[in-house]
Motif scaffolding. Structure first.
Motif, short mmCIF file in Angstrom:
data_model
loop_
_atom_site.label_atom_id
_atom_site.label_comp_id
_atom_site.label_asym_id
_atom_site.label_seq_id
_atom_site.Cartn_x
_atom_site.Cartn_y
_atom_site.Cartn_z
N ARG A 39 0.85 -1.20 0.00
CA ARG A 39 0.00 0.00 0.00
C ARG A 39 0.88 1.24 0.00
NH1 ARG A 39 -1.69 3.92 3.21
NH2 ARG A 39 -0.65 3.09 5.02
N SER A 40 0.53 2.17 -0.85
CA SER A 40 1.21 3.45 -0.89
C SER A 40 0.40 4.46 -0.10
CB SER A 40 1.34 3.92 -2.34
OG SER A 40 1.88 5.20 -2.39
N SER A 41 1.09 5.39 0.54
CA SER A 41 0.38 6.41 1.30
C SER A 41 0.48 7.77 0.63
CB SER A 41 0.93 6.48 2.72
OG SER A 41 2.33 6.73 2.68
N GLU A 58 7.28 2.70 -5.16
CA GLU A 58 7.26 2.29 -3.75
C GLU A 58 6.47 1.00 -3.58
OE1 GLU A 58 7.53 1.62 0.20
OE2 GLU A 58 8.83 2.80 -1.09
N GLU A 59 5.35 0.89 -4.24
CA GLU A 59 4.55 -0.34 -4.15
C GLU A 59 5.33 -1.53 -4.70
OE1 GLU A 59 1.21 1.08 -6.30
OE2 GLU A 59 0.35 2.10 -4.56
N ARG A 115 8.59 -1.81 -4.79
CA ARG A 115 9.64 -2.11 -3.82
C ARG A 115 9.09 -2.96 -2.67
NH1 ARG A 115 11.55 3.67 -3.24
NH2 ARG A 115 12.62 3.92 -5.19
N GLN A 116 7.92 -2.60 -2.19
CA GLN A 116 7.30 -3.38 -1.12
C GLN A 116 7.09 -4.82 -1.58
OE1 GLN A 116 3.75 -1.58 0.61
NE2 GLN A 116 4.61 0.45 0.21
N LEU A 117 6.54 -4.99 -2.77
CA LEU A 117 6.30 -6.34 -3.28
C LEU A 117 7.60 -7.11 -3.46
CD1 LEU A 117 3.39 -5.85 -5.84
CD2 LEU A 117 3.31 -7.00 -3.63
N ALA A 118 8.66 -6.43 -3.88
CA ALA A 118 9.96 -7.10 -4.04
C ALA A 118 10.48 -7.58 -2.69
CB ALA A 118 10.97 -6.15 -4.69
N ARG A 119 10.34 -6.76 -1.64
CA ARG A 119 10.77 -7.19 -0.29
C ARG A 119 9.94 -8.37 0.19
NH1 ARG A 119 10.84 -1.49 0.77
NH2 ARG A 119 9.10 -1.71 2.19
N ILE A 120 8.65 -8.33 -0.07
CA ILE A 120 7.77 -9.43 0.33
C ILE A 120 8.14 -10.71 -0.42
CG2 ILE A 120 5.39 -10.27 0.23
CD1 ILE A 120 4.54 -7.27 0.70
N ARG A 121 8.34 -10.60 -1.73
CA ARG A 121 8.71 -11.77 -2.53
C ARG A 121 10.02 -12.38 -2.06
NH1 ARG A 121 6.91 -8.62 -7.56
NH2 ARG A 121 4.79 -9.37 -7.84
N ALA A 122 11.01 -11.53 -1.77
CA ALA A 122 12.31 -12.03 -1.30
C ALA A 122 12.16 -12.73 0.04
CB ALA A 122 13.31 -10.88 -1.20
N PHE A 123 11.40 -12.15 0.95
CA PHE A 123 11.16 -12.75 2.26
C PHE A 123 10.48 -14.10 2.11
CE2 PHE A 123 8.31 -13.47 5.87
CZ PHE A 123 9.20 -13.43 6.92
N CYS A 124 9.46 -14.15 1.25
CA CYS A 124 8.73 -15.41 1.04
C CYS A 124 9.63 -16.46 0.41
CB CYS A 124 7.49 -15.16 0.19
SG CYS A 124 6.21 -14.23 1.07
N VAL A 184 0.15 -16.89 -3.07
CA VAL A 184 -0.99 -17.38 -3.85
C VAL A 184 -1.96 -16.25 -4.21
CG1 VAL A 184 -0.85 -19.72 -2.91
CG2 VAL A 184 -2.29 -18.02 -1.76
N SER A 185 -1.75 -15.08 -3.63
CA SER A 185 -2.61 -13.94 -3.89
C SER A 185 -1.83 -12.67 -3.57
CB SER A 185 -3.86 -14.02 -3.01
OG SER A 185 -4.74 -12.96 -3.30
N SER A 186 -2.19 -11.57 -4.21
CA SER A 186 -1.56 -10.30 -3.88
C SER A 186 -2.53 -9.17 -4.14
CB SER A 186 -0.26 -10.11 -4.66
OG SER A 186 -0.52 -10.08 -6.04
N ALA A 187 -2.29 -8.06 -3.44
CA ALA A 187 -3.11 -6.87 -3.62
C ALA A 187 -2.23 -5.64 -3.44
CB ALA A 187 -4.25 -6.85 -2.61
N ILE A 188 -2.44 -4.67 -4.30
CA ILE A 188 -1.76 -3.38 -4.18
C ILE A 188 -2.84 -2.33 -4.02
CG2 ILE A 188 -0.33 -1.65 -5.31
CD1 ILE A 188 1.04 -3.88 -6.84
#
Length: 125
Positions: free
Chosen positions: A13-15, A24-25, A27-36, A44-48
């Motif tokens: 989520r962007s503010s 920014e969104e 980048r967030q997804l890239a950090r989440i993907r790397a962590f996962c 299995v699902s994603s939302a921005i």
């Protein structure tokens, strides 16, 4: 690994409506993907959530609310919601605890990558 094998929904989520919002969104997804990937979790699902929909954390987060509803449904399509930072979900402790409690009751974890990978219901990873 504690998270290995979990099916997760990624949420970003962007503010801001600034021109760099999409960056920014992503980048967030890239950090989440790397962590996962590191923790052998399957997205299995994603939302921005765009800034126009998310004027303030908790104010109009339609995609997040839909993830909550799906997570708490009888079919429970995922085991966790992973966010880049706790601030992407809520800025107020009480509001955050409400989300965490609702998810916990359904057996779903809320995990923030940038917060020491803490399970936001108070359990360290």
């Amino acid at each position: 690994m504690k998270y290995q094998g979990l099916r997760v929904a990624a949420y970003a989520r962007s503010s801001t409506d600034a021109p760099h919002r999409l960056t920014e969104e992503l980048r967030q997804l890239a950090r989440i993907r790397a962590f996962c990937a590191t923790n052998k979790m399957t997205i299995v699902s994603s939302a921005i959530e765009g800034a126009k929909n998310a004027i303030g954390a908790g104010d109009g987060q339609r995609d997040f609310d839909e993830l909550l509803d799906r997570a708490c449904s009888a079919g429970r399509p995922f085991d966790a919601i992973v966010v880049a930072s706790a601030s992407r979900v809520a800025r107020r402790v009480g509001e955050f605890e409400s989300y965490a409690d609702r998810l916990s009751a359904a057996g779903v974890q809320l995990i923030a990558v940038d917060n020491g990978a803490a399970n936001l219901q108070g359990q360290e990873a």
